[in-house]
Design a protein around this motif. Structure first.
Motif, PDB file in Angstrom:
ATOM      1  N   VAL A  94      44.965  38.169  46.146  1.00  0.00           N
ATOM      2  CA  VAL A  94      44.616  37.121  45.180  1.00  0.00           C
ATOM      3  C   VAL A  94      43.094  36.951  45.089  1.00  0.00           C
ATOM      4  N   LEU A  95      42.439  36.863  46.230  1.00  0.00           N
ATOM      5  CA  LEU A  95      40.980  36.706  46.226  1.00  0.00           C
ATOM      6  C   LEU A  95      40.291  37.893  45.569  1.00  0.00           C
ATOM      7  N   ALA A  96      40.768  39.095  45.861  1.00  0.00           N
ATOM      8  CA  ALA A  96      40.143  40.308  45.316  1.00  0.00           C
ATOM      9  C   ALA A  96      40.273  40.363  43.792  1.00  0.00           C
ATOM     10  N   ILE A  97      41.434  39.992  43.272  1.00  0.00           N
ATOM     11  CA  ILE A  97      41.632  40.018  41.820  1.00  0.00           C
ATOM     12  C   ILE A  97      40.736  38.988  41.137  1.00  0.00           C
ATOM     13  N   ILE A  98      40.638  37.795  41.714  1.00  0.00           N
ATOM     14  CA  ILE A  98      39.782  36.757  41.125  1.00  0.00           C
ATOM     15  C   ILE A  98      38.324  37.209  41.111  1.00  0.00           C
ATOM     16  N   ILE A  99      37.848  37.771  42.225  1.00  0.00           N
ATOM     17  CA  ILE A  99      36.458  38.236  42.293  1.00  0.00           C
ATOM     18  C   ILE A  99      36.223  39.375  41.310  1.00  0.00           C
ATOM     19  N   SER A 100      37.147  40.306  41.243  1.00  0.00           N
ATOM     20  CA  SER A 100      36.990  41.446  40.328  1.00  0.00           C
ATOM     21  C   SER A 100      36.958  40.986  38.879  1.00  0.00           C
ATOM     22  N   SER A 101      37.824  40.021  38.533  1.00  0.00           N
ATOM     23  CA  SER A 101      37.882  39.518  37.168  1.00  0.00           C
ATOM     24  C   SER A 101      36.627  38.753  36.780  1.00  0.00           C
ATOM     25  N   GLU A 102      36.082  38.013  37.737  1.00  0.00           N
ATOM     26  CA  GLU A 102      34.935  37.164  37.431  1.00  0.00           C
ATOM     27  C   GLU A 102      33.596  37.885  37.536  1.00  0.00           C
ATOM     28  N   VAL A 103      33.490  38.861  38.427  1.00  0.00           N
ATOM     29  CA  VAL A 103      32.192  39.473  38.713  1.00  0.00           C
ATOM     30  C   VAL A 103      32.049  40.876  38.099  1.00  0.00           C
ATOM     31  N   PHE A 104      33.008  41.737  38.361  1.00  0.00           N
ATOM     32  CA  PHE A 104      32.847  43.143  37.990  1.00  0.00           C
ATOM     33  C   PHE A 104      33.342  43.458  36.582  1.00  0.00           C
ATOM     34  N   LEU A 105      34.504  42.956  36.229  1.00  0.00           N
ATOM     35  CA  LEU A 105      35.105  43.305  34.932  1.00  0.00           C
ATOM     36  C   LEU A 105      34.183  43.017  33.740  1.00  0.00           C
ATOM     37  N   PRO A 106      33.573  41.820  33.640  1.00  0.00           N
ATOM     38  CA  PRO A 106      32.764  41.536  32.446  1.00  0.00           C
ATOM     39  C   PRO A 106      31.619  42.523  32.241  1.00  0.00           C
ATOM     40  N   VAL A 107      30.970  42.924  33.330  1.00  0.00           N
ATOM     41  CA  VAL A 107      29.825  43.831  33.219  1.00  0.00           C
ATOM     42  C   VAL A 107      30.279  45.222  32.808  1.00  0.00           C
ATOM     43  N   PHE A 108      31.284  45.754  33.487  1.00  0.00           N
ATOM     44  CA  PHE A 108      31.743  47.107  33.176  1.00  0.00           C
ATOM     45  C   PHE A 108      32.328  47.178  31.767  1.00  0.00           C
ATOM     46  N   TYR A 109      33.048  46.132  31.356  1.00  0.00           N
ATOM     47  CA  TYR A 109      33.635  46.170  30.015  1.00  0.00           C
ATOM     48  C   TYR A 109      32.545  46.091  28.943  1.00  0.00           C
TER      49      TYR A 109
END
Length: 609
Positions: A94-109
């Protein structure tokens, strides 16, 4: 009766048919997408599906990629050996998905990059990108090899099928649909295969619950056997499974997996909008948690069935990873086709994971090692991408041959991923969040972080943690029926020793202190990624500050902005609601005051409002 000395059942024709159907359908999906996209010669279309995918299939594909055959085999065995505390890994999901969605996904997309390593060059330099590429290729090949090996080994243990026949069949089918169908084929075969995985796992759990007389009996057996050890807050970093190792160490591993690991990022940046990508991650989170619960229940079922006659200690299986296949052949052979369904689930998990690795390897090799140094046409790039898929499929077969030397499959995969992924996690995190991190700091942090994590990983192989730190739970063979031993053709070579009952209550003793001093280089395998990440970040920050990083300007698109995060928009929405309520309350109070003052003109109220 399950758990005694009776010979486990054997495969029937229906079981082979079920596995064959799964393989044929998987290959057929690849042929379908090869036919429908035959007029499209773009490498972008092949590797990213044209960035037109939607949330639901991508979310199921994300789940299938990491809920592999290793998960089906090893996670229940972990619960069987070490207890249900392993289920706390769900918190890390759960923590990993939240962090990935908030931090990494927006930049890479926003950057619309095909290879995540491209970000390393944009943010740091080419040398950093090249090292990141090499790390990913090594990790993905090793991961694919272990994953191909797992179901083939399991099937070879319960049938007369040759090990290499199982390895080759898995790799050939996987390579076929990856090579001809591209990412679209990979995603839609994952959707099909996740259904097979769910059905196969549930068939075993349901049959075990019926056989044992209900879930309450299984719960009671697990409680009496010490398997319901959900809470252990011992802070000793050498302990295998505690709250801290599973939540914090697991979070570092899974944040790396979903934050920047190529196969996962390649899927969610292929969605047609950032909203679809984010929804895909959160649906995937629910799927991950569900499979985590199923794995714990399956482990409890294993223990309940074999609480009096452990097949591993008795020599019926040679490794804990073979316990689930043994259980299947012990309790499901009266139902033709169900054993085949379980092994189809194993193969589905293997196919989904390996196809993700093959597609990711092709993308990284093309984008990082070929495109920057050649001037190929789109037709040649598309052909090269397919050739790379075929090449890495062949390589995965070779790596499967080496997987037998890696010990327990789950620990091997997590250890490899932690050692290689930890330094990259630190680097990507600082690159996205810290504008003062410069190229000198990034390269230094990545190299030193990799050196430290490699030393820790190699140290754990040379000097593994003793039983005082791993604390396996007691198993017994007292209930085994040995009267028919002569007819079983058992193999007793290199049997594990009988495990002593070990309390799971953390007690700091002088012996533990001695172990901590001597085995300082053997922390829990779940901490490998965190150690690499912390080292990489620390070195990067220090070197960047010493080399004038605070004076450098970074392209805003390479950094995370508050408007990128869902939490910002949720907070803004809630603030707006609260403000409207406050204004409405104020106006209502003014209206009440005016009425009390004797002003009853409706037009005046409307004007005031």
């Amino acid at each position: 009766m399950a758990g005694d000395s009776q010979v486990a059942g054997s495969f029937m024709a229906a079981d082979y048919v079920v596995i064959a159907i799964m393989l044929v359908v998987s290959a057929g999906i690849g042929v379908y997408y090869a036919w429908t996209s035959r007029a499209q010669r773009s490498s972008e279309e092949f590797l990213t599906g044209g960035r037109k995918l939607t949330a639901l299939p991508v979310s199921l594909s994300l789940t299938a990629s990491f809920m592999s055959s290793i998960t089906v085999l090893s996670h229940p065995a972990e619960v069987y050996q070490y207890g249900a505390i392993f289920g706390l890994i769900i918190i890390a999901y759960v923590l990993a998905i939240i962090i990935s969605s908030e931090v990494f996904l927006p930049v890479f997309y926003r950057l619309a990059i095909t290879s995540t390593n491209e970000y390393l060059e944009l943010r740091f330099n080419k040398a950093t990108r090249l090292i990141g590429t090499v790390i990913f290729i090594v990790h993905a090949i090793a991961f694919a090899g272990v994953t191909v090996y797992a179901p083939a080994l399991a099937l070879a243990q319960v049938t007369e099928m040759d090990l290499w026949s199982g390895i080759t069949s898995t790799a050939v089918v996987c390579t076929l649909y990856c090579t001809i169908g591209g990412l679209n084929a990979v995603v839609w075969t994952d959707v099909f295969q996740i259904g097979i995985m769910l059905a196969g796992c549930m068939s075993v759990i349901i049959k075990a619950v019926i056989l044992q007389g209900g879930f309450f009996v299984i719960y009671s057996d697990s409680k009496q056997g010490g398997r319901l050890n959900f809470w252990d807050f011992d802070v000793n970093p050498l302990r295998r499974h505690t709250f801290w190792t599973l939540v914090f160490g697991g979070n570092a591993i899974w944040t790396g997996a979903y934050g920047f690991y190529q196969p996962q990022v390649q899927r969610y940046v292929s969605c047609k909008s950032v909203t679809h990508a984010r929804v895909a991650l959160y649906i995937n989170m629910l799927s991950l948690c569900s499979f985590g619960v199923f794995a714990v229940i399956a482990g409890m079922c294993l223990y309940s069935v074999y609480k009096d006659c452990d097949p591993w200690t008795a020599g019926r299986v040679s490794a804990p990873d073979q316990l689930m296949p043994y259980l299947v052949m012990d309790i499901l052979t009266d139902h033709p086709g169900l054993p085949g369904l379980f092994f189809a689930a194993l193969y589905s998990g293997s196919l989904s994971t390996v196809s993700s690795c093959i597609n990711g390897l092709a993308a990284v090799t093309l984008e990082d090692l070929i495109k920057p140094y050649t001037n190929m046409s789109e037709a040649h790039l598309s052909f090269t991408a397919k050739g790379l898929s075929f090449f890495y499929g062949v390589v995965s077969i070779a790596m499967a041959g080496l997987a037998s030397f890696m010990g327990g499959m789950m620990q091997a995969v997590v250890s490899i991923g932690g050692v290689l992924g930890g330094p990259l996690l630190g680097l990507f995190t600082l690159g996205i969040l810290c504008p003062f991190a410069n190229s000198k700091g990034g390269l230094s942090g990545l190299v030193l972080g990799l050196v430290v994590s490699l030393c820790v990983g190699l140290g754990s192989l040379i000097s593994p943690s003793p039983p005082e730190m791993t604390r396996p739970l007691p198993l017994t063979t007292e209930g085994c029926n040995f009267t028919t031993v002569s007819s079983l053709n058992w193999t007793f070579a290199a049997l594990p020793t009988e495990l002593r009952p070990i309390t799971t209550t953390p007690v700091q003793t002088s012996e533990d202190t001695h172990v901590l001093a001597v085995e300082w280089h053997s922390p829990s395998y779940l901490y490998f990624s965190l150690i690499g990440a912390v080292t990489s970040m620390t070195v990067c920050v220090i070197v960047s500050l010493l080399t004038g990083g605070w004076r450098e300007e970074v392209e805003p698109s390479l950094m995370l902005m508050k408007e990128d995060t869902m939490s910002y928009h949720i907070f803004k929405f809630l603030k707006c609601i609260v403000s409207k309520k406050v204004v409405a309350g104020t106006r209502k109070a003014d209206l009440t005051r005016d009425k009390e003052a004797g002003n009853t003109n409706p037009a005046f109220y409307d004007t005031e409002l």
